[in-house]
Structures are given as structure tokens and as C-alpha cells.
Write a protein that holds these residues in place. Sequence first.
Motif, PDB file in Angstrom:
ATOM      1  N   ASP A  17       0.864  -1.176   0.000  1.00 14.00           N
ATOM      2  CA  ASP A  17       0.000   0.000   0.000  1.00 14.00           C
ATOM      3  C   ASP A  17       0.907   1.234   0.000  1.00 14.00           C
ATOM      4  OD1 ASP A  17      -1.784   2.009   0.219  1.00 14.00           O
ATOM      5  OD2 ASP A  17      -2.786   1.286   2.021  1.00 14.00           O
ATOM      6  N   ARG A  72      -7.673   7.255  -6.512  1.00  7.34           N
ATOM      7  CA  ARG A  72      -8.749   6.568  -7.234  1.00  7.34           C
ATOM      8  C   ARG A  72      -8.850   7.143  -8.651  1.00  7.34           C
ATOM      9  NH1 ARG A  72     -13.279   6.239  -2.315  1.00  7.34           N
ATOM     10  NH2 ARG A  72     -12.179   4.607  -1.146  1.00  7.34           N
ATOM     11  N   ARG A 102     -10.235  -4.833  -0.002  1.00  8.09           N
ATOM     12  CA  ARG A 102     -10.666  -4.624  -1.387  1.00  8.09           C
ATOM     13  C   ARG A 102     -10.597  -5.936  -2.172  1.00  8.09           C
ATOM     14  NH1 ARG A 102     -13.277  -0.386  -0.139  1.00  8.09           N
ATOM     15  NH2 ARG A 102     -12.089   1.474   0.304  1.00  8.09           N
ATOM     16  N   GLY A 115      -9.905   2.043   6.389  1.00 10.51           N
ATOM     17  CA  GLY A 115     -11.049   1.201   6.023  1.00 10.51           C
ATOM     18  C   GLY A 115     -10.782  -0.256   6.358  1.00 10.51           C
TER      19      GLY A 115
END
Length: 438
Positions: free
Chosen positions: A24, A65, A171, A399
Motif C-alpha cells: 500500500d 482513485r 478490497r 477502512g
Amino acid sequence: MTAKTLDDLLEAGVAGRHVLVRSDLNVPLEDGAVADDGRIRASLPVITALADAGARVVVMAHLGRPKGTADPAFSLRPAAERMAELAGREVRLAADVTGASAREESANLPDGGILLLENVRFDPRETSKDDAERAALAAEMAALTGGRVSSESAPATLGAYVDDAFGAVHRRHASVYDIAGLLPSYQGGLVFRELDVLSRLTGEPDRPYVVVLGGSKVSDKLAVIDNLMDRADTLLIGGGMLFTFLKAQGHEVGASLLEEDQIPVVTDYLERAEKGGCRIVLPTDIVMASAFAADAEHEVLPVEALTSGAHGAAALGLDIGPETRVAFSEEIRRAETVFWNGPMGVFEFEAFAHGTRTVAQSLTESTGLTVVGGGDSAAAVRALGFDDAQFGHISTGGGASLEYLEGKSLPGVDALEHSATDHGTDHGAGHDAARAGA
Ligand SMILES: Nc1ncnc2c1ncn2[C@@H]1O[C@H](COP(=O)(O)OP(=O)(O)O)[C@@H](O)[C@H]1O
Ligand SMILES: O=C(OP(=O)(O)O)[C@H](O)COP(=O)(O)O
């Protein structure tokens, strides 16, 4: 069945093998440079351990995004440059995800070399809801690890996959989930440690257990409240999501962040909270600004004053007010367990950083277990001058940690349990799997 770890992979042998690592590296940028390198630092141990053991390391990551297009504003170049600086070694950046550049760079990677693929979200299949589309991309990713004979140290090998992207384990994306079915797969040390710490908040957390929620990923985070209400004693709501609550209570929120279609959901939460169990504490005053800008004119308004809409349709709430800061601070300092995700306001602008600073300060004054989760939340506490050591744990995933705390299964964790068998550096092992879809 539990996932295999990085140690298992190192034991199986990686010299000369291509190892795909999902990290990440979704870091905040400012003027094209990395504004907070926390996630890069957290990702480096796994990458360098593999490179030091002679693997050809192909790192996959997303940034922001970009919605499936190769928008240069979302290039991973700044992250690659910062990673090279921190690692003190070359980090090459492919110009695409699985295209000609990625294939060539990957094929030419020397033992111990590090290649970063361009933002995986430049390919619309990465986040597609269509299983076949994601599977096709995952097969192209897996093919980057095979299709050629390795060095003398490992004459013929099968690639491997390591998931170390804790912030993205929630995800169901090609580089997080689908890829694990195609290659021998392992859990990276960062994911392992994050799950280990967070597991302390799931069993029997010391009470009161307070969860503080803010930030801008409003719909993601409104969804987690459903299960958190059964677990936490108190939810403190700030950041962008608070305006959907205020709207549900009949207030006018101007141009503030708002998810109109979530109003019934939020109304249900408020009704459930009233019936007992979890308390939902909403701000009683808001900092309303004339525009989304560092120097925007702004005023503190009590929540009741919003009902009339006198502040105008263009005004927007960018922080919690001083009365709310005091109330949230008291709740946090009384708590035995605190989990915080999401800045209370637009902390990047000093005028709207007070709520976030107060929450951070209150966590440092708490005697209980304090966990901060989220890329921007972690960046915020550092930007506001706090030190990581002042908190019990700073998680790289917001998240992801919230979904874990909710008790949800995490695709990036579950997928590893169904990975292909690793034949290590045995000659000729499993090239078919790596070639699948090549
Ligand atoms: N009232 C608000 N209006 C708009 N943006 C907000 C507001 N409060 C917080 N934010 C923004 O939320 C962003 C972080 O949100 P998010 O990505 O959800 O957090 P995390 O990465 O910690 O999970 C910050 O950039 C901050 O400016
Ligand atoms: O920044 C991230 O999550 P976070 O803001 O919840 O900490 C991760 O990189 C996941 O990004 P995403 O929420 O765009 O899938």
C-alpha cells in the motif's frame, strides 16, 4: 487454515525468483512530492528482505482513485523515487501495469532488483466488479513472474505473491484478491503485525470502548457503523460524514460533503442508538467556511443555527467546533480503548485542523489502548507534530482496520488461504500456473 508468511517463502527459497509484492503506497502528495512517507517506510522491510535474499521483486500498488485511466496526476513516480531514497538502492518504475513496459522491465530485472509497476488502478480491470475481468488482469500480473528461465542460482522457478498491503486487504481487487489464486501466496510482515495488534480490539476490549470516525470516504465509513454499533460503547462522529447525520436530523448543510442516499441508513443508526446500546455523539457546533480553501472566511455555528439555512448554499463545514472539541476530548480521555479513523476536519488547512489536533492530543492523554488507523489519519498526526510513539498503534489502514474491527472477512486475507502450492526453487515447478493467461 492460516496463511503462509514471508518466513515460509524465504525458507522455500526466492533467489532468482520473481516475487510479486502488493504494497500500500497510497501516500498523500503535495506539489508532486510525497507529503508523508509512512506507508512507504512500512512497506520497505518486506521488499528489501526479498531483494536481499536474491528475489526479483515486482511491487504492485495503487495511488488514489484514478478510475481506470492512466492519469499522470496519480502516477506512482513520486513514491518510487522516495522508496529508492529510503532503501538506498535503485527502484525502477514501469510505465504501465502489465503492458510492454512492465513485461520488459520485469523480464530484465536482476536478482535482488526492485521494480514498481505503475498504479494498478490505471487498469479498469483492477477494481472491476466483473470476476472475469479481474481474473484476466490477475493472470497478466502472474505472467510477469514466469515465462522465462531464471539465473544460475535458480534455473527454473515459479513466481510467488506476497500481500503486504494492509490498507487494501478489504478490497476485492485483482492485485489483492484474484492474484492469490494463481501463485503460491504469502502474508507479508506488515499485514501480519497489523492483524496481530488489531485482534486485541476484537475479543473483549477494555471498556468504555470509543470509536472516533471522520475523514472523507463517507459511504465506506457509514457502512461500517452498522456492525460497530454492536461492539463499541460510543461513536464520536466528525469529518465529512457528520453532515449526512445532520441532514438526517433536518439541518441544512450547504455545500458540505453529503451522501443524500445514505440518509435513511443514518436515520436507522440514530434510531437504534436511541433504543440503547451504542451512543452516537454528534457535534454540537461546526466551523462553516465560505469556500474549500486554506484562507476561506469561516465562522463557528451551533448546529441549531444550521436549520434555517441562513449560512447559504455555498457554505461548507470544514471542521468540528470548539464546544464539540471539548466534548470529544472528554469522551476519549475517559475511554479504556479508543480506535480513531479519519480526520475531524480538513486538517491540511491550518484553520480547520483544530478538531483533528484535539482528538490526537486527547488520544495521547488517554491511559487506555489507543489505535489510529488510516493513511490520512496517520499522516495528520505526524503533520500536526505528534510522534508515532505517543499512540498505542498507528495502523496503515483505515477502512481495512474498520472492516476488521467490524468482524468482516477481508478478501486480501482470505484469498491467501486458497493459494497455489509452492514448489520453491525446484526445477520446472509450476510454470503453467505462472504462464496462465500470458
Ligand atoms: N468536513 C470535511 N469536508 C471535506 N473533507 C474532509 C472533512 N473532514 C475531513 N476531511 C478530509 O478527509 C480526508 C481523509 O479522509 P480518509 O481518506 O477517509 O481518511 P483515512 O485515510 O485516515 O482513512 C482528509 O484529506 C481531510 O481533509
Ligand atoms: O488509503 C487507503 O485506505 P484508508 O484511507 O481507509 O486508510 C488504502 O490505500 C485503500 O484505498 P481505497 O480506499 O481507495 O481502496
